[in-house]
Design a protein around this motif. Structure first.
Motif, PDB file in Angstrom:
ATOM      1  N   SER A   1     -78.364  34.571 -41.527  1.00 13.31           N
ATOM      2  CA  SER A   1     -79.478  34.635 -42.491  1.00 13.31           C
ATOM      3  C   SER A   1     -78.968  34.823 -43.923  1.00 13.31           C
ATOM      4  CB  SER A   1     -80.468  35.735 -42.116  1.00 13.31           C
ATOM      5  OG  SER A   1     -79.909  37.011 -42.336  1.00 13.31           O
ATOM      6  N   ILE A   2     -77.785  35.413 -44.093  1.00 14.71           N
ATOM      7  CA  ILE A   2     -77.192  35.527 -45.428  1.00 14.71           C
ATOM      8  C   ILE A   2     -76.953  34.129 -46.005  1.00 14.71           C
ATOM      9  CG2 ILE A   2     -75.098  36.237 -46.672  1.00 14.71           C
ATOM     10  CD1 ILE A   2     -74.993  38.680 -44.727  1.00 14.71           C
ATOM     11  N   PHE A   3     -76.481  33.217 -45.161  1.00 20.46           N
ATOM     12  CA  PHE A   3     -76.259  31.829 -45.595  1.00 20.46           C
ATOM     13  C   PHE A   3     -77.591  31.108 -45.782  1.00 20.46           C
ATOM     14  CE2 PHE A   3     -72.316  33.089 -43.602  1.00 20.46           C
ATOM     15  CZ  PHE A   3     -71.352  32.547 -44.429  1.00 20.46           C
ATOM     16  N   GLN A   4     -78.507  31.331 -44.852  1.00 21.90           N
ATOM     17  CA  GLN A   4     -79.808  30.650 -44.898  1.00 21.90           C
ATOM     18  C   GLN A   4     -80.573  30.985 -46.167  1.00 21.90           C
ATOM     19  OE1 GLN A   4     -82.503  31.886 -41.847  1.00 21.90           O
ATOM     20  NE2 GLN A   4     -83.923  30.214 -42.222  1.00 21.90           N
TER      21      GLN A   4
ATOM     22  N   ASN B   1     -75.248  25.572 -45.906  1.00 21.90           N
ATOM     23  CA  ASN B   1     -75.048  25.044 -44.565  1.00 21.90           C
ATOM     24  C   ASN B   1     -73.744  25.587 -43.982  1.00 21.90           C
ATOM     25  OD1 ASN B   1     -75.649  23.358 -42.314  1.00 21.90           O
ATOM     26  ND2 ASN B   1     -74.097  21.931 -43.049  1.00 21.90           N
ATOM     27  N   ILE B   2     -73.807  26.077 -42.761  1.00 22.72           N
ATOM     28  CA  ILE B   2     -72.606  26.482 -42.026  1.00 22.72           C
ATOM     29  C   ILE B   2     -72.120  25.244 -41.277  1.00 22.72           C
ATOM     30  CG2 ILE B   2     -71.719  27.896 -40.140  1.00 22.72           C
ATOM     31  CD1 ILE B   2     -73.780  30.039 -40.935  1.00 22.72           C
ATOM     32  N   GLU B   3     -70.901  24.807 -41.563  1.00 25.72           N
ATOM     33  CA  GLU B   3     -70.338  23.616 -40.918  1.00 25.72           C
ATOM     34  C   GLU B   3     -70.036  23.880 -39.445  1.00 25.72           C
ATOM     35  OE1 GLU B   3     -69.823  20.588 -42.569  1.00 25.72           O
ATOM     36  OE2 GLU B   3     -70.817  21.506 -44.281  1.00 25.72           O
ATOM     37  N   SER B   4     -69.457  25.069 -39.163  1.00 24.70           N
ATOM     38  CA  SER B   4     -69.222  25.467 -37.774  1.00 24.70           C
ATOM     39  C   SER B   4     -69.080  26.972 -37.706  1.00 24.70           C
ATOM     40  CB  SER B   4     -67.974  24.786 -37.188  1.00 24.70           C
ATOM     41  OG  SER B   4     -66.788  25.354 -37.700  1.00 24.70           O
ATOM     42  N   VAL B   5     -69.326  27.499 -36.521  1.00 29.62           N
ATOM     43  CA  VAL B   5     -69.176  28.935 -36.291  1.00 29.62           C
ATOM     44  C   VAL B   5     -68.585  29.138 -34.901  1.00 29.62           C
ATOM     45  CG1 VAL B   5     -71.542  29.248 -35.428  1.00 29.62           C
ATOM     46  CG2 VAL B   5     -70.329  31.187 -36.388  1.00 29.62           C
ATOM     47  N   ASN B   6     -67.685  30.094 -34.813  1.00 35.28           N
ATOM     48  CA  ASN B   6     -67.083  30.458 -33.540  1.00 35.28           C
ATOM     49  C   ASN B   6     -66.988  31.978 -33.514  1.00 35.28           C
ATOM     50  OD1 ASN B   6     -65.519  29.659 -31.057  1.00 35.28           O
ATOM     51  ND2 ASN B   6     -64.034  30.950 -32.084  1.00 35.28           N
ATOM     52  N   VAL B   7     -67.337  32.561 -32.384  1.00 33.81           N
ATOM     53  CA  VAL B   7     -67.239  34.011 -32.231  1.00 33.81           C
ATOM     54  C   VAL B   7     -66.419  34.287 -30.977  1.00 33.81           C
ATOM     55  CG1 VAL B   7     -68.501  36.181 -32.025  1.00 33.81           C
ATOM     56  CG2 VAL B   7     -69.544  34.251 -33.235  1.00 33.81           C
TER      57      VAL B   7
ATOM     58  N   LEU C   1     -66.996  28.119 -40.964  1.00 33.93           N
ATOM     59  CA  LEU C   1     -66.522  27.075 -41.871  1.00 33.93           C
ATOM     60  C   LEU C   1     -67.662  26.692 -42.813  1.00 33.93           C
ATOM     61  CD1 LEU C   1     -64.159  25.114 -42.488  1.00 33.93           C
ATOM     62  CD2 LEU C   1     -65.268  23.505 -40.944  1.00 33.93           C
ATOM     63  N   VAL C   2     -67.392  26.760 -44.126  1.00 38.86           N
ATOM     64  CA  VAL C   2     -68.397  26.411 -45.137  1.00 38.86           C
ATOM     65  C   VAL C   2     -67.762  25.587 -46.244  1.00 38.86           C
ATOM     66  CG1 VAL C   2     -69.889  28.419 -44.746  1.00 38.86           C
ATOM     67  CG2 VAL C   2     -68.013  28.583 -46.389  1.00 38.86           C
TER      68      VAL C   2
ATOM     69  N   GLN D   1     -71.931  40.264 -49.457  1.00 36.66           N
ATOM     70  CA  GLN D   1     -73.161  40.487 -48.693  1.00 36.66           C
ATOM     71  C   GLN D   1     -72.864  40.736 -47.209  1.00 36.66           C
ATOM     72  OE1 GLN D   1     -76.442  40.706 -49.886  1.00 36.66           O
ATOM     73  NE2 GLN D   1     -75.214  40.952 -51.728  1.00 36.66           N
ATOM     74  N   ILE D   2     -71.916  39.979 -46.672  1.00 37.62           N
ATOM     75  CA  ILE D   2     -71.554  40.133 -45.261  1.00 37.62           C
ATOM     76  C   ILE D   2     -70.987  41.525 -45.010  1.00 37.62           C
ATOM     77  CG2 ILE D   2     -69.904  39.369 -43.497  1.00 37.62           C
ATOM     78  CD1 ILE D   2     -70.339  36.472 -44.611  1.00 37.62           C
ATOM     79  N   GLU D   3     -70.140  41.987 -45.913  1.00 33.69           N
ATOM     80  CA  GLU D   3     -69.499  43.290 -45.709  1.00 33.69           C
ATOM     81  C   GLU D   3     -70.484  44.450 -45.847  1.00 33.69           C
ATOM     82  OE1 GLU D   3     -65.945  43.232 -48.189  1.00 33.69           O
ATOM     83  OE2 GLU D   3     -64.783  42.565 -46.447  1.00 33.69           O
TER      84      GLU D   3
END
Length: 175
Positions: free
Chosen positions: A25-28, A33-39, A53-54, A67-69
């Motif tokens: 939601s921070i990106f939204q 746009n988030i190009e890819s996400v892996n957890v 990846l952005v 913001q994430i931190e």
């Protein structure tokens, strides 16, 4: 004005429900746009790692990290340019088994693309490929001409080229 560039963001976190939603939601909210996400789990016991990846300007990435931190479960976040990381993607292709029997080109494609068959049955076979985004896309375009039954691709996974002793950094942050 500086141009957008590809950045790999690594976020070390506690593994809590809803964190992925709050991070995305921070990106939204910023229409990014988030190009890819892996957890996945990280090298540190009971710590998860998000790899995102952005394509942004560096000043935007720095603001996003701030913001994430602020999220309680986030231990530390980093960003890196492509040339500072070693990265890969993985993918799986499901193709008709007839292609292995009736098409010599498919064997050449498998060998030249450094992909491997990981499952075969009478109806289909599954091909696995790891590599850069460009390598994965190139193989996709070649195989698409022959009919792909299913395709799935991971997000970017990456490690830094320079030594980054995250465990040491995190221990220092705790003290």
């Amino acid at each position: 004005m500086k141009r957008n560039q590809t950045y790999t963001i690594s976020i070390y976190t506690e593994n809590n429900i809803g964190l992925l939603n709050r991070i995305s939601s921070i990106f939204q909210r910023r229409h990014i746009n988030i190009e890819s996400v892996n957890v996945s789990k990280s090298e540190i016991k009971s710590v998860s790692r998000f790899t995102i990846l952005v394509k942004l300007r560096e000043d935007e990435v720095k603001r996003i990290l701030g913001q994430i931190e602020k999220q309680v479960e986030v231990i530390k976040a980093f960003y890196h340019k492509d040339e500072e990381t070693i990265y890969q993607e993985s993918c799986l292709f499901k193709l008709s088994s007839d292609l292995l029997i009736d098409n010599d080109e498919i064997q050449r494609v498998i060998n030249s693309s450094k992909s491997r068959v990981i499952n075969i049955n009478k109806d289909f076979f599954v091909l696995e490929k790891s590599g850069t985004k460009e390598e994965v896309e190139e193989l996709y375009h070649i195989l698409d001409k022959h009919g792909i039954m299913q395709f799935v691709r991971s997000g970017r996974i990456a490690i830094t080229k320079s030594e980054m002793r995250v465990s040491t950094m995190l221990k220092e942050l705790e003290n």
